[in-house]
Design an enzyme around this catalytic site. Sequence first.
Site, PDB file in Angstrom:
ATOM      1  N   ALA A  16       0.844  -1.202   0.000  1.00  0.00           N
ATOM      2  CA  ALA A  16       0.000   0.000   0.000  1.00  0.00           C
ATOM      3  C   ALA A  16       0.879   1.253   0.000  1.00  0.00           C
ATOM      4  O   ALA A  16       0.564   2.250  -0.671  1.00  0.00           O
ATOM      5  CB  ALA A  16      -0.914  -0.015   1.225  1.00  0.00           C
ATOM      6  N   GLU A 129      16.992  -3.165  -1.651  1.00  0.00           N
ATOM      7  CA  GLU A 129      17.322  -2.197  -0.600  1.00  0.00           C
ATOM      8  C   GLU A 129      16.355  -2.307   0.580  1.00  0.00           C
ATOM      9  O   GLU A 129      16.755  -2.147   1.738  1.00  0.00           O
ATOM     10  CB  GLU A 129      17.287  -0.771  -1.166  1.00  0.00           C
ATOM     11  CG  GLU A 129      17.628   0.317  -0.179  1.00  0.00           C
ATOM     12  CD  GLU A 129      19.028   0.172   0.416  1.00  0.00           C
ATOM     13  OE1 GLU A 129      19.992   0.467  -0.291  1.00  0.00           O
ATOM     14  OE2 GLU A 129      19.152  -0.264   1.582  1.00  0.00           O
ATOM     15  N   GLU A 190       4.321  -9.179  16.148  1.00  0.00           N
ATOM     16  CA  GLU A 190       3.363 -10.091  15.539  1.00  0.00           C
ATOM     17  C   GLU A 190       2.701 -10.951  16.616  1.00  0.00           C
ATOM     18  O   GLU A 190       3.249 -11.138  17.710  1.00  0.00           O
ATOM     19  CB  GLU A 190       4.095 -11.040  14.571  1.00  0.00           C
ATOM     20  CG  GLU A 190       4.945 -10.383  13.520  1.00  0.00           C
ATOM     21  CD  GLU A 190       4.145  -9.987  12.298  1.00  0.00           C
ATOM     22  OE1 GLU A 190       2.979 -10.423  12.174  1.00  0.00           O
ATOM     23  OE2 GLU A 190       4.680  -9.225  11.469  1.00  0.00           O
ATOM     24  N   LYS A 205      18.848 -10.722   7.705  1.00  0.00           N
ATOM     25  CA  LYS A 205      19.388  -9.429   7.259  1.00  0.00           C
ATOM     26  C   LYS A 205      20.911  -9.414   7.333  1.00  0.00           C
ATOM     27  O   LYS A 205      21.575  -8.842   6.471  1.00  0.00           O
ATOM     28  CB  LYS A 205      18.763  -8.305   8.095  1.00  0.00           C
ATOM     29  CG  LYS A 205      17.267  -8.126   7.763  1.00  0.00           C
ATOM     30  CD  LYS A 205      16.549  -7.252   8.779  1.00  0.00           C
ATOM     31  CE  LYS A 205      15.070  -7.090   8.403  1.00  0.00           C
ATOM     32  NZ  LYS A 205      14.286  -6.536   9.524  1.00  0.00           N
TER      33      LYS A 205
END
EC number: 1.1.1.3
Lengths: 436, 436
Positions: A16, A129, A190, A205
């Site tokens: 979104a 990125e 979460e 990551k």
Amino acid sequence: MEEIKVGLLGFGTIGAGVVKLLKQNSALLTEKTGTRISLKTIVDLDITTDRGVDTEGIILTRNADDVLTDPEISVIIELIGGYEPARSFALKAIAHGKHLVTANKALLAVHGEEIYAAAKENGVEVLFEAAVGGGIPVLSAIKGNMAGNRFSTVLGIVNGTCNYILTRMTQEGADFAEVLKSAQEMGYAEADPTFDIEGVDTAHKLCLLLSLCFGTRIDLKDVYSEGITSITSEDVDFAETFGYRIKLLAIGKMDGGKIEARVHPTMIPIDYPLADVHGVFNAVRLTGDFVGPVMFYGRGAGMEATASAVVGDIVDLSRSMCAGITRRCAPLGYLDGNVTTLPIKPMGEIVSKYYIRFQALDRPGVLARIAGALGARGISIASMLQSARSAADEVPIVIMTHEAREDDMRKALGEIDTFEVIRARSTFIRIEDNLE
Amino acid sequence: MEEIKVGLLGFGTIGAGVVKLLKQNSALLTEKTGTRISLKTIVDLDITTDRGVDTEGIILTRNADDVLTDPEISVIIELIGGYEPARSFALKAIAHGKHLVTANKALLAVHGEEIYAAAKENGVEVLFEAAVGGGIPVLSAIKGNMAGNRFSTVLGIVNGTCNYILTRMTQEGADFAEVLKSAQEMGYAEADPTFDIEGVDTAHKLCLLLSLCFGTRIDLKDVYSEGITSITSEDVDFAETFGYRIKLLAIGKMDGGKIEARVHPTMIPIDYPLADVHGVFNAVRLTGDFVGPVMFYGRGAGMEATASAVVGDIVDLSRSMCAGITRRCAPLGYLDGNVTTLPIKPMGEIVSKYYIRFQALDRPGVLARIAGALGARGISIASMLQSARSAADEVPIVIMTHEAREDDMRKALGEIDTFEVIRARSTFIRIEDNLE
């Protein structure tokens, strides 16, 4: 004017944000790229819920092939997350000659090699990125302007959930479980927070950061990963007493051709800029042989910040497409063929300072026995604190060590924990306070 | 393998760093670009002094034309600094079809338009990452991955000399003149430090940041610039008392189509990451409409850090040259023709909070008169401190205001300074504590 048609897989929060950015700053993007970047089609299982963004003129479909095989679409944005169907979709898009922009660190940490190889074969790009540090443009900087450096260290606070929890534990003296619950209620964690609080997301990551910094393939299995679930408010307090703050760090180091790849709670000095990264903010600190220490700080997650990184990748692609070229820079910044597989240093071999907390009976000679067991392994004590917090007969003893090998430290603790005066399993937290 | 031949103008500190990097990390650069980047010729008036770097195989010459007109050389690195002969050399290099990499903020702040136009006409690139923030890759990030954002604010600590002086004043309670002298002795300040301490260097850098963030031409004359020479240790102490630190900031803001462009000492809250940028380190903090606040931190000067940025630009050029293209991205990140000239907001119209220090006789009614004069201009007081530090009859009075127009503030101070109880010209420092 040329037009670049884009397809989006996954219409969640970040999706979104991307729709919003592409609409709202459409004119700006044209001023900078000379093309119109237009989102043609969005794929999601749910195409009816209102996401609060304007989708006029965009095709919404449940069928991924409407995007993956559409010859008009040249760039696919993958924001589904997870391994499957993200992997299959990514590979199919690439096989159809589409460039891939993704925020999916799990996918690249585990299936990166397969995806990069497919991209090479099909002459398309893979840009990601948004996969590390949300909106912070750190990966572009490593591949781009800092490319002339050999990096020695990369440290990252790259999981907003963990940093939010640790920040509140620090600021409020609250317990882990209590803060986690409140974080879940507020949407900062979460319902199943395992991936975040156990360090798995941070490890994903770290894999990407290591690959870019050192031009190496990293197997996720080789990354040592320890979450924040056993950090107590007591540890947070003791850290403060000694001038440290506890952060979940992704740590990558190059040491004589071997790579350290580890994720664990870490004590860092309060006056380090990293110690001031609060709440859901992220930061990545790198040390290059020429640039020295550099830190990037910003929003590590969220609809809009992450969309900035996704669209940044599309701008990069657009500029190359307008110039009629592709793969000007390979996915990891190293030319194909120059990515190697460097050995990972086993955790037992790493050298660190340690904070150790013992729960011991308040008896004469206890300290001497602990110090003796440490000393026998060559571990020397930098400072020590024995505090009588409870009315009980047990006291916490905290020891800060000088540099020691992890293996020695674990063996010493294993021995100490057999002492009858030790009342609970001893815990430790690694310290990083000697950064260039 | 292809080879890219580079010429260097100016063999000073940064030049030596570039020579060192290109030699030391030559293999790494080839792994990342697929080409050999070789420094063919260095031009300097002094070609005999040993710079401590290996110049074997490099031609050293006093004649700039040996580089500017050498058909083998495709990239010129300009590290002479200042306006002339840097400008003439840059234009000549461009006219001979050479790409320009420069660290020269003064040149670009004043002659940027002429140089960009010449580069466009000759189809070459102008890259200048090293001109702002030394090794910190902030300009590439603004042009690159953050390109999808409309920026609202850019704040920079971009002059190492000033930050070093202010840091020592803060840490030692020392006076400006005293710290400046010691900084000169230690090589952290020039023999003639005017450009640094009067804010001129910072203003140059602000021009470049504004041009990249807002796609606008900026005339250096329109940048309000105030140095750090009138900051006293008393101001530093009072700042601390109120929870602030004083930094020389480059401030750029977009407000309703008008740009604020100002350089001045600024109080920022102690818990802002910018407040922890100490010594010769630099930092730039930007706010984009999608990415939110982002901060980049690192070494703002020095031989090696600045060389990292220069070579980063060469890597960028090399990748494009290998792909057979040029000008994939225009110098300011906006396509030629999309750079505008936005109006600058006059300083009198800016709105800020202020710290004001009065030196007044210790008489009844003084505060009421000061407060009255401020109130008459609509300036309301947030907090106040009257301290009796000296045995004398005079006391410093410090007032922190709420937001006020600069014009009103100056008029109120002009009036207050006519009061016979005011014993010295009142001074003020602007405050930035309301950042998104």
